[in-house]
Motif scaffolding. Structure first.
Motif, PDB file in Angstrom:
ATOM      1  N   GLY A 148     -18.178  -5.941  17.452  1.00 28.21           N
ATOM      2  CA  GLY A 148     -17.738  -5.981  16.204  1.00 28.21           C
ATOM      3  C   GLY A 148     -17.029  -4.738  15.796  1.00 28.21           C
ATOM      4  N   HIS A 149     -16.715  -3.872  16.501  1.00 23.76           N
ATOM      5  CA  HIS A 149     -15.966  -2.689  16.215  1.00 23.76           C
ATOM      6  C   HIS A 149     -14.384  -2.757  16.032  1.00 23.76           C
ATOM      7  N   VAL A 150     -13.937  -2.137  15.165  1.00 19.83           N
ATOM      8  CA  VAL A 150     -12.462  -2.123  15.093  1.00 19.83           C
ATOM      9  C   VAL A 150     -11.875  -1.531  16.305  1.00 19.83           C
ATOM     10  N   VAL A 151     -10.831  -2.190  16.685  1.00 19.04           N
ATOM     11  CA  VAL A 151     -10.223  -1.542  18.072  1.00 19.04           C
ATOM     12  C   VAL A 151      -8.728  -1.670  17.657  1.00 19.04           C
ATOM     13  N   GLY A 152      -8.128  -2.455  16.810  1.00 20.94           N
ATOM     14  CA  GLY A 152      -6.776  -2.232  16.331  1.00 20.94           C
ATOM     15  C   GLY A 152      -6.608  -2.634  14.888  1.00 20.94           C
ATOM     16  N   CYS A 153      -5.461  -2.480  14.430  1.00 19.81           N
ATOM     17  CA  CYS A 153      -5.195  -2.642  13.118  1.00 19.81           C
ATOM     18  C   CYS A 153      -3.544  -2.653  12.962  1.00 19.81           C
ATOM     19  N   MET A 154      -3.311  -3.293  11.663  1.00 20.79           N
ATOM     20  CA  MET A 154      -1.844  -3.217  11.213  1.00 20.79           C
ATOM     21  C   MET A 154      -1.780  -3.447   9.658  1.00 20.79           C
ATOM     22  N   ARG A 155      -1.004  -2.623   9.192  1.00 22.62           N
ATOM     23  CA  ARG A 155      -0.963  -3.025   7.459  1.00 22.62           C
ATOM     24  C   ARG A 155       0.225  -3.923   7.213  1.00 22.62           C
ATOM     25  N   LEU A 156       0.239  -4.719   6.286  1.00 31.30           N
ATOM     26  CA  LEU A 156       1.465  -5.501   5.795  1.00 31.30           C
ATOM     27  C   LEU A 156       1.513  -5.405   4.508  1.00 31.30           C
ATOM     28  N   LEU A 157       2.908  -5.500   4.053  1.00 31.67           N
ATOM     29  CA  LEU A 157       3.417  -5.280   2.748  1.00 31.67           C
ATOM     30  C   LEU A 157       4.496  -6.114   2.504  1.00 31.67           C
ATOM     31  N   GLN A 158       4.677  -6.761   1.258  1.00 30.38           N
ATOM     32  CA  GLN A 158       6.158  -7.368   1.071  1.00 30.38           C
ATOM     33  C   GLN A 158       7.273  -6.438   1.071  1.00 30.38           C
ATOM     34  N   THR A 159       8.470  -6.758   1.438  1.00 28.96           N
ATOM     35  CA  THR A 159       9.616  -6.080   1.201  1.00 28.96           C
ATOM     36  C   THR A 159      10.233  -6.136  -0.350  1.00 28.96           C
ATOM     37  N   THR A 160       9.750  -7.040  -0.968  1.00 32.91           N
ATOM     38  CA  THR A 160      10.052  -7.244  -2.223  1.00 32.91           C
ATOM     39  C   THR A 160       9.804  -6.217  -3.126  1.00 32.91           C
ATOM     40  N   GLY A 161       8.548  -5.821  -3.024  1.00 33.03           N
ATOM     41  CA  GLY A 161       7.973  -4.597  -3.855  1.00 33.03           C
ATOM     42  C   GLY A 161       7.997  -3.546  -2.936  1.00 33.03           C
ATOM     43  N   PRO A 162       7.125  -2.497  -3.635  1.00 35.93           N
ATOM     44  CA  PRO A 162       6.993  -1.009  -3.159  1.00 35.93           C
ATOM     45  C   PRO A 162       6.842  -1.247  -1.522  1.00 35.93           C
ATOM     46  N   HIS A 163       7.181  -0.695  -0.795  1.00 40.09           N
ATOM     47  CA  HIS A 163       6.683  -0.492   0.551  1.00 40.09           C
ATOM     48  C   HIS A 163       7.491   1.004   1.193  1.00 40.09           C
ATOM     49  N   MET A 164       6.719   1.279   2.393  1.00 37.22           N
ATOM     50  CA  MET A 164       7.132   2.568   2.933  1.00 37.22           C
ATOM     51  C   MET A 164       8.337   2.760   3.330  1.00 37.22           C
ATOM     52  N   LEU A 165       9.150   1.784   3.922  1.00 37.19           N
ATOM     53  CA  LEU A 165      10.669   2.144   4.114  1.00 37.19           C
ATOM     54  C   LEU A 165      11.594   2.398   2.890  1.00 37.19           C
ATOM     55  N   ALA A 166      11.180   1.774   1.588  1.00 39.99           N
ATOM     56  CA  ALA A 166      11.482   2.260   0.710  1.00 39.99           C
ATOM     57  C   ALA A 166      11.454   3.512   0.020  1.00 39.99           C
ATOM     58  N   ASP A 167      10.162   4.193   0.523  1.00 51.21           N
ATOM     59  CA  ASP A 167       9.791   5.349  -0.001  1.00 51.21           C
ATOM     60  C   ASP A 167       9.693   6.360   0.909  1.00 51.21           C
TER      61      ASP A 167
END
Lengths: 233, 266
Positions: free
Chosen positions: B62-81
């Protein structure tokens, strides 16, 4: 929060309602609605093609203040099947009487996020079996995403102060690809010409369509020509 | 096993979210040396405040061993900023069918660096990708633009999950670089990754299953003392309101004794 019925504002024509009707007709839904939030007052504004008695019931009771499809939908990334909301405390309060008004509590809310922190919620409902619902969702989810962002961007740009901010920002790659499409090249050809995969061409076209508020590539070319971004062939 | 955390279920998974932010601090600050903000051992930024979806891989304890964050490209996101440099000043992609994937990482300390077993870096990398692609596909998403480091890029190239293209350029982020890869959320890609990693069946846990799994490493609840069991039996056995009130009063009067016993028991 106060509920403003945009369709009752005299300047507005009925194009948004017609769009909702069109979505229902095209994708086999009973009802469709769209809601957004005034960025300053936070007021919920929207359109819906529900029966008039449901709309007045909803507004009289102020159900928008507690409606989980609005309050959870606005925070989601992926479309929210209302099944996920059934356990939330206010779901029953909002939907207990819905069947009396011909409104199904089987629905889906597609959240749209705009570049300025603006959020739109595009919801559809249908009274049907689990099996039909799952199959329908799978078939139309991509189209619903397109419809949702199209509706949201159009509502946003119908607001004068917002539309000034919304001149489409096309990248050099997107302009280049639109230009090649305008002269009649296929995606495969364009991929070869630019030495990129045809899937990359498709991704740039999807993006260009969204930025130009177009539902098809032909529409996008028309608008790009109109804006002087692409030369007519 | 994958659980997707978003604003709708985050309240149920507070500890898990913290563990993920700790993993991200270890990976992005300590190991990759990216210019990220870490407070109290947690790596969080402005985009975590925008209610993104987090695809989280849990190991068998039950421990976290991997992760990823998802955002829509229609709104604020990292590549836009903040990753705008990657695009060299060009406006970012914007489409309801394209999501942005960022902060993709796996726990190289907890996982094995060799082999393809369940507890290997290779397996968990693939599992996070399968989870993200299936979640995106079911949301009507066709493609993802993923901001990754060259090491992750190499792992993906070797695991049936090579990006079909890149956009913009590779930029210097600190000890290592960052680049933006394009990946299709197609059944073909999902099948390829599953075949490579040997991932079979449903990767998603229900919320209740995930909570059960996490509770296996959380502190077990203190055992009830004999006195508390007796009190609860009396409450349960009450046949009318008067008896029930009397039984509840008895338990309340004995609270101190019940507590001290259960502490000894725990």
């Amino acid at each position: 929060m106060d509920l403003i019925d945009l369709s009752k504002i005299p300047e507005a024509d009925d194009r948004f309602i017609r769009f909702l009707d069109d979505v229902c007709q095209s994708f086999e839904f009973d009802h469709a609605s769209y809601a957004t939030f005034n960025p300053i007052s936070g007021a919920v504004q929207g359109f819906a093609n529900y029966r008039a008695d449901w709309v007045s019931h909803y507004m009289q009771k102020g159900l928008h203040r507690i409606d989980p499809t609005i309050h959870f939908g606005r925070k989601a990334i992926a479309p929210v099947d209302w099944l996920r909301l059934e356990k939330s405390p206010h779901f029953n309060t909002v939907f207990a009487n819905a069947p009396d008004f011909g409104v199904s509590d089987r629905g889906l809310t597609v959240p749209v996020r705009g570049p300025y922190g603006d959020i739109g919620l595009f919801s559809v409902t249908r009274d049907c079996s689990d099996q039909e619902w799952q199959a329908l969702k799978k078939n139309v989810i991509g189209n619903l995403q397109t419809a949702a962002v199209h509706m949201h961007d159009n509502v946003m740009s119908s607001n004068l102060s917002m539309s000034a901010l919304r001149l489409p920002a096309l990248s050099a790659r997107e302009r280049e690809i639109l230009q090649w499409v305008a002269v009649g090249k296929s995606q495969q050809d364009i991929g070869d010409i630019l030495s990129i995969s045809h899937r990359t061409v498709e991704v740039h076209l999807r993006s260009a369509r969204t930025k130009l508020g177009a539902l098809s590539t032909a529409q996008a070319i028309g608008r790009a020509v109109g804006l002087g971004v692409v030369k007519p062939s | 096993m994958i659980i997707v955390l978003d604003a709708l279920n985050r309240d149920r998974f507070g500890d898990l979210e913290q563990e993920m932010f700790r993993l991200r601090a270890r990976v992005f600050q300590d190991r990759l040396g990216w210019d990220v903000t870490v407070r109290d051992g947690l790596e969080m930024d402005a985009f975590d405040a925008l209610d993104p979806a987090h695809v989280i891989s849990l190991d068998e304890s039950g421990h976290v061993v991997g992760c990823m964050r998802l955002l829509q490209t229609t709104g604020p996101h990292m590549l836009a900023d903040v990753f705008a440099e990657i695009l060299g000043g060009e406006p970012p992609l914007r489409s309801p069918h394209i999501w942005e994937a960022t902060r993709f990482c796996v726990d190289t300390e907890r996982l094995s660096g060799t082999g393809r077993a369940r507890n290997s870096i290779s397996y968990v990398t693939s599992e996070v990708m399968v989870g993200a692609f299936e979640y995106g596909r079911d949301a009507g998403v066709t493609d993802a633009v993923a901001v990754i480091d060259p090491v992750m890029n190499r792992v993906m190239n070797r695991s049936g999950n090579a990006p079909y293209d890149y956009i913009g350029k590779t930029v210097d982020m600190g000890k290592v670089n960052a680049l933006a890869a394009l990946l299709d959320c197609s059944d073909e890609r999902i099948d390829r990754i599953r075949a490579f990693a040997g991932i079979e069946g449903d990767v998603f846990l229900s919320e209740d299953e995930a909570l059960d799994l996490i509770s296996t490493h959380a502190a077990p609840p203190p055992e009830k003392s004999a006195l508390e069991i007796y009190c609860d039996e009396q409450i349960a056995a009450a046949t009318n309101a008067k008896e029930r009130v009397a039984a509840l009063k008895l338990k309340a009067a004995l609270t101190d004794k019940i507590r001290s016993h259960s502490q000894v028991g725990a």
